[in-house]
Design a protein around this motif. Structure first.
Motif, PDB file in Angstrom:
ATOM      1  N   VAL A 171       0.761  -1.250   0.004  1.00  0.00           N
ATOM      2  CA  VAL A 171       0.037   0.178  -0.046  1.00  0.00           C
ATOM      3  C   VAL A 171       0.785   1.273   0.234  1.00  0.00           C
ATOM      4  O   VAL A 171       0.380   2.326   0.202  1.00  0.00           O
ATOM      5  CB  VAL A 171      -0.928  -0.024   1.290  1.00  0.00           C
ATOM      6  N   ASN A 172       2.213   1.168  -0.215  1.00  0.00           N
ATOM      7  CA  ASN A 172       3.035   2.459  -0.090  1.00  0.00           C
ATOM      8  C   ASN A 172       3.209   3.138  -1.513  1.00  0.00           C
ATOM      9  O   ASN A 172       2.800   2.400  -2.464  1.00  0.00           O
ATOM     10  CB  ASN A 172       4.482   1.976   0.495  1.00  0.00           C
ATOM     11  N   GLN A 173       3.850   4.047  -1.459  1.00  0.00           N
ATOM     12  CA  GLN A 173       4.185   4.913  -2.599  1.00  0.00           C
ATOM     13  C   GLN A 173       5.708   4.989  -2.464  1.00  0.00           C
ATOM     14  O   GLN A 173       6.258   4.577  -1.423  1.00  0.00           O
ATOM     15  CB  GLN A 173       3.545   6.053  -2.979  1.00  0.00           C
ATOM     16  N   GLN A 174       6.318   5.844  -3.442  1.00  0.00           N
ATOM     17  CA  GLN A 174       7.800   5.670  -3.528  1.00  0.00           C
ATOM     18  C   GLN A 174       8.548   6.478  -2.324  1.00  0.00           C
ATOM     19  O   GLN A 174       9.682   6.165  -2.119  1.00  0.00           O
ATOM     20  CB  GLN A 174       8.133   6.315  -4.773  1.00  0.00           C
ATOM     21  N   HIS A 175       7.626   7.279  -1.898  1.00  0.00           N
ATOM     22  CA  HIS A 175       8.404   7.968  -0.663  1.00  0.00           C
ATOM     23  C   HIS A 175       8.134   7.370   0.783  1.00  0.00           C
ATOM     24  O   HIS A 175       8.515   7.694   1.908  1.00  0.00           O
ATOM     25  CB  HIS A 175       7.636   9.556  -0.519  1.00  0.00           C
ATOM     26  N   GLY A 176       7.379   6.151   0.614  1.00  0.00           N
ATOM     27  CA  GLY A 176       7.317   5.384   2.092  1.00  0.00           C
ATOM     28  C   GLY A 176       6.100   5.624   2.958  1.00  0.00           C
ATOM     29  O   GLY A 176       5.922   5.764   3.932  1.00  0.00           O
ATOM     30  N   PHE A 177       5.117   6.588   2.136  1.00  0.00           N
ATOM     31  CA  PHE A 177       3.732   7.105   2.584  1.00  0.00           C
ATOM     32  C   PHE A 177       2.624   5.927   2.054  1.00  0.00           C
ATOM     33  O   PHE A 177       2.828   5.263   1.057  1.00  0.00           O
ATOM     34  CB  PHE A 177       3.426   8.439   2.186  1.00  0.00           C
ATOM     35  N   PHE A 178       1.273   5.912   2.608  1.00  0.00           N
ATOM     36  CA  PHE A 178       0.309   5.113   2.176  1.00  0.00           C
ATOM     37  C   PHE A 178       0.102   6.036   0.577  1.00  0.00           C
ATOM     38  O   PHE A 178      -0.034   7.212   0.597  1.00  0.00           O
ATOM     39  CB  PHE A 178      -1.019   5.504   2.969  1.00  0.00           C
ATOM     40  N   HIS A 179      -0.309   5.274  -0.469  1.00  0.00           N
ATOM     41  CA  HIS A 179      -0.436   5.578  -1.439  1.00  0.00           C
ATOM     42  C   HIS A 179      -1.801   6.471  -1.622  1.00  0.00           C
ATOM     43  O   HIS A 179      -2.752   5.885  -0.988  1.00  0.00           O
ATOM     44  CB  HIS A 179      -0.553   4.624  -2.807  1.00  0.00           C
ATOM     45  N   GLY A 180      -1.731   7.639  -2.435  1.00  0.00           N
ATOM     46  CA  GLY A 180      -3.070   8.304  -2.480  1.00  0.00           C
ATOM     47  C   GLY A 180      -4.360   7.504  -3.083  1.00  0.00           C
ATOM     48  O   GLY A 180      -5.224   7.575  -2.494  1.00  0.00           O
ATOM     49  N   GLY A 181      -4.062   6.698  -4.065  1.00  0.00           N
ATOM     50  CA  GLY A 181      -5.056   5.801  -4.449  1.00  0.00           C
ATOM     51  C   GLY A 181      -5.672   5.004  -3.414  1.00  0.00           C
ATOM     52  O   GLY A 181      -6.686   4.550  -3.180  1.00  0.00           O
ATOM     53  N   VAL A 182      -4.628   4.259  -2.409  1.00  0.00           N
ATOM     54  CA  VAL A 182      -4.898   3.685  -1.276  1.00  0.00           C
ATOM     55  C   VAL A 182      -5.964   4.147  -0.392  1.00  0.00           C
ATOM     56  O   VAL A 182      -6.919   3.897   0.181  1.00  0.00           O
ATOM     57  CB  VAL A 182      -3.617   2.926  -0.516  1.00  0.00           C
ATOM     58  N   ILE A 183      -5.468   5.699  -0.031  1.00  0.00           N
ATOM     59  CA  ILE A 183      -6.252   6.483   0.918  1.00  0.00           C
ATOM     60  C   ILE A 183      -7.571   6.611   0.193  1.00  0.00           C
ATOM     61  O   ILE A 183      -8.749   6.359   0.863  1.00  0.00           O
ATOM     62  CB  ILE A 183      -5.543   7.821   0.940  1.00  0.00           C
ATOM     63  N   GLY A 184      -7.740   6.883  -1.215  1.00  0.00           N
ATOM     64  CA  GLY A 184      -9.158   6.925  -1.796  1.00  0.00           C
ATOM     65  C   GLY A 184      -9.843   5.839  -1.640  1.00  0.00           C
ATOM     66  O   GLY A 184     -11.097   5.571  -1.403  1.00  0.00           O
ATOM     67  N   ALA A 185      -9.408   4.527  -1.861  1.00  0.00           N
ATOM     68  CA  ALA A 185     -10.057   3.301  -1.753  1.00  0.00           C
ATOM     69  C   ALA A 185     -10.506   3.185  -0.599  1.00  0.00           C
ATOM     70  O   ALA A 185     -11.727   2.654  -0.473  1.00  0.00           O
ATOM     71  CB  ALA A 185      -9.107   2.241  -2.305  1.00  0.00           C
ATOM     72  N   ILE A 186      -9.786   3.277   0.493  1.00  0.00           N
ATOM     73  CA  ILE A 186     -10.261   3.019   2.100  1.00  0.00           C
ATOM     74  C   ILE A 186     -11.398   4.131   2.247  1.00  0.00           C
ATOM     75  O   ILE A 186     -12.529   3.601   2.821  1.00  0.00           O
ATOM     76  CB  ILE A 186      -9.111   3.281   3.143  1.00  0.00           C
ATOM     77  N   ALA A 187     -11.324   5.286   1.866  1.00  0.00           N
ATOM     78  CA  ALA A 187     -12.453   6.443   1.928  1.00  0.00           C
ATOM     79  C   ALA A 187     -13.629   5.748   1.087  1.00  0.00           C
ATOM     80  O   ALA A 187     -14.695   5.937   2.042  1.00  0.00           O
ATOM     81  CB  ALA A 187     -11.985   7.721   1.554  1.00  0.00           C
ATOM     82  N   ASP A 188     -13.375   5.499   0.136  1.00  0.00           N
ATOM     83  CA  ASP A 188     -14.501   4.910  -1.085  1.00  0.00           C
ATOM     84  C   ASP A 188     -15.540   3.749  -0.178  1.00  0.00           C
ATOM     85  O   ASP A 188     -16.568   3.775  -0.054  1.00  0.00           O
ATOM     86  CB  ASP A 188     -14.007   4.664  -2.100  1.00  0.00           C
ATOM     87  N   SER A 189     -14.537   2.654   0.384  1.00  0.00           N
ATOM     88  CA  SER A 189     -15.231   1.774   1.020  1.00  0.00           C
ATOM     89  C   SER A 189     -15.817   2.043   2.265  1.00  0.00           C
ATOM     90  O   SER A 189     -16.862   1.594   2.644  1.00  0.00           O
ATOM     91  CB  SER A 189     -14.250   0.506   1.130  1.00  0.00           C
ATOM     92  N   ALA A 190     -15.162   2.731   3.174  1.00  0.00           N
ATOM     93  CA  ALA A 190     -15.773   3.307   4.382  1.00  0.00           C
ATOM     94  C   ALA A 190     -16.917   4.008   4.020  1.00  0.00           C
ATOM     95  O   ALA A 190     -17.990   3.536   4.954  1.00  0.00           O
ATOM     96  CB  ALA A 190     -14.632   4.011   5.196  1.00  0.00           C
ATOM     97  N   GLY A 191     -17.252   4.992   3.199  1.00  0.00           N
ATOM     98  CA  GLY A 191     -18.261   5.514   3.037  1.00  0.00           C
ATOM     99  C   GLY A 191     -19.466   4.777   2.445  1.00  0.00           C
ATOM    100  O   GLY A 191     -20.639   4.773   2.960  1.00  0.00           O
ATOM    101  N   GLY A 192     -18.977   3.688   1.630  1.00  0.00           N
ATOM    102  CA  GLY A 192     -19.887   2.764   1.078  1.00  0.00           C
ATOM    103  C   GLY A 192     -20.734   1.963   2.039  1.00  0.00           C
ATOM    104  O   GLY A 192     -21.698   1.543   2.225  1.00  0.00           O
ATOM    105  N   TYR A 193     -19.815   1.498   3.000  1.00  0.00           N
ATOM    106  CA  TYR A 193     -20.441   0.726   4.093  1.00  0.00           C
ATOM    107  C   TYR A 193     -20.969   1.281   5.146  1.00  0.00           C
ATOM    108  O   TYR A 193     -22.245   0.837   5.720  1.00  0.00           O
ATOM    109  CB  TYR A 193     -19.334  -0.304   4.694  1.00  0.00           C
ATOM    110  N   ALA A 194     -20.943   2.680   5.160  1.00  0.00           N
ATOM    111  CA  ALA A 194     -21.584   3.304   6.309  1.00  0.00           C
ATOM    112  C   ALA A 194     -23.041   3.561   5.610  1.00  0.00           C
ATOM    113  O   ALA A 194     -24.203   3.510   6.095  1.00  0.00           O
ATOM    114  CB  ALA A 194     -21.055   4.843   6.448  1.00  0.00           C
TER     115      ALA A 194
END
Length: 157
Positions: free
Chosen positions: A55-78
């Motif tokens: 789930v990382n990107q080249q600088h060692g952070f969570f990838h922006g696409g991963v952040i978006g996917a977690i947000a999308d799924s959390a909103g969907g299941y809410a």
């Protein structure tokens, strides 16, 4: 210690919670990344994701696409907590603002329903990067979900 308050929403019916957990377990990306449904309540969902090289990107952070996917799924299941058993949801759109690097050992997405209508549900989510117990707000999301009749055959539409 958690420094961000958790939802005080009403508990879910066991059957609703079981349906949501079964749906979540069918999402290959969530299981591949080792994401977990960490809290469900009426109009609320929290998903936690441990940091890894999946789930990382080249600088060692969570990838922006991963952040978006977690947000999308959390909103969907809410949103799923507000529909009947003969309905399903799909994302119509979402807007994500990344506010800070997703630097930490865990990403936590907390979403809640803003308005649940007959055909559209609007949610919002906060995404936190947790680094050694320190919570940093790293992203905000607003989402619109489209309510569909359930497909009893389970076949793709």
């Amino acid at each position: 210690m958690v420094t961000v308050p958790v939802s005080h929403a009403a508990a879910l019916d066991d059957a609703v919670a079981a349906k949501i957990r079964a749906s979540f377990d069918k999402q290959g990306v969530m299981t591949h990344w080792n994401a977990q449904l960490s809290h469900l309540a009426d109009g609320f969902c929290e998903i936690s994701l441990p940091f890894s090289d999946k789930v990382n990107q080249q600088h060692g952070f969570f990838h922006g696409g991963v952040i978006g996917a977690i947000a999308d799924s959390a909103g969907g299941y809410a949103g799923y907590t507000r529909i009947s058993s003969d309905q399903e949801l799909v994302t119509a759109e979402y807007k994500l603002n990344i506010l800070a690097p997703g630097k930490g050992d865990t990403l936590v997405g907390r979403a809640q329903v803003v308005k649940a209508g007959r055909t559209l549900i609007v949610t919002t989510a906060e995404l936190f990067a947790v680094d050694n117990g320190k919570w940093t707000l790293c992203a905000l999301m607003q989402q619109t979900l489209f309510v569909l009749a359930a497909n009893p055959s389970g076949a793709a539409r």
